[in-house]
Design a protein around this motif. Structure first.
Motif, short mmCIF file in Angstrom:
data_model
loop_
_atom_site.label_atom_id
_atom_site.label_comp_id
_atom_site.label_asym_id
_atom_site.label_seq_id
_atom_site.Cartn_x
_atom_site.Cartn_y
_atom_site.Cartn_z
N GLN A 1 0.70 -1.22 0.11
CA GLN A 1 0.01 -0.17 -0.06
C GLN A 1 0.94 1.15 0.22
N ALA A 2 1.97 1.17 0.63
CA ALA A 2 2.87 2.53 1.00
C ALA A 2 3.46 2.69 -0.49
N MET A 3 4.00 1.52 -1.20
CA MET A 3 4.79 1.79 -2.41
C MET A 3 3.71 2.40 -3.42
N LYS A 4 2.51 1.73 -3.49
CA LYS A 4 1.59 2.31 -4.13
C LYS A 4 1.10 3.86 -4.04
N ASP A 5 0.93 4.41 -2.72
CA ASP A 5 0.91 5.64 -2.46
C ASP A 5 1.70 6.45 -2.84
N GLN A 6 3.07 5.91 -2.90
CA GLN A 6 4.02 6.70 -3.28
C GLN A 6 4.34 6.68 -4.91
N GLY A 7 3.63 5.84 -5.43
CA GLY A 7 3.77 6.06 -7.02
C GLY A 7 4.92 4.95 -7.44
N MET A 8 5.10 3.87 -6.84
CA MET A 8 6.19 3.17 -6.94
C MET A 8 5.48 1.67 -7.29
N GLN A 9 6.11 1.34 -8.54
CA GLN A 9 5.56 0.05 -9.15
C GLN A 9 3.90 0.05 -9.09
N THR A 10 3.32 1.30 -9.32
CA THR A 10 1.74 1.54 -9.11
C THR A 10 0.92 0.30 -9.83
N SER A 11 1.12 -0.13 -11.02
CA SER A 11 0.42 -1.11 -11.69
C SER A 11 0.48 -2.38 -10.93
#
Length: 158
Positions: free
Chosen positions: A128-138
């Motif tokens: 969730q943190a990676m997604k929220d930071q825009g990392m490896q979003t897909s």
């Protein structure tokens, strides 16, 4: 000869004092950083980095997580993975090189193994943190789509 031995002993004692002082400084800095991490205001632009600090993730483990996510992202995109064949990317080769779609539970297991934690909540929060930071979003969105966030509500409140 005895004089040289005494000189050597004194040098070793001096070096031991220096090493002890450096160890104390490192422990002091570590304590200051932990205190700072606890009392700082988390920047909402950097939830992944905040996660790294909050969970005290070592640089080696951070690199391993990022390598895992790079490989998984390439698998999700259907890219050729031959360049990582035989390398340890944190997940079994059977999963990485199979034709079956990625499963959240497999990735969750890889994350908990890399981070050496037992709680599945840690893996969920990391993704969730990676997604929220825009990392490896897909990849993160794909994995999180397989999870009911309410399954973690009771763990989050603890």
């Amino acid at each position: 000869m005895d004089n040289q031995l005494e000189e050597l002993k004194l040098k070793v004692q001096d070096q031991d004092k220096i090493i002890k002082g450096l160890r104390e400084k490192v422990e002091e800095l570590h304590d200051f950083i932990l205190t700072l991490a606890i009392c700082k205001q988390a920047d909402p632009k950097f939830p992944y980095y905040n996660f790294i600090v909050e969970y005290q993730i070592s640089p080696d483990k951070k690199t391993a997580i990022e390598l895992l996510f790079m490989a998984l992202s390439q698998k999700l995109e259907g890219k050729n993975l031959d360049h990582i064949r035989g390398k340890d990317v944190g997940i079994s080769s059977e999963i990485l090189f199979s034709d079956t779609p990625l499963q959240y539970k497999d990735v969750e297991g890889a994350i908990t193994k890399i981070l050496e934690v037992e709680s599945n909540l840690v893996a969920y929060r990391l993704i969730q943190a990676m997604k929220d930071q825009g990392m490896q979003t897909s990849l993160c969105e794909y994995l999180l789509s397989q999870v009911n966030p309410h399954d973690y509500d009771s763990e989050i409140k603890l």
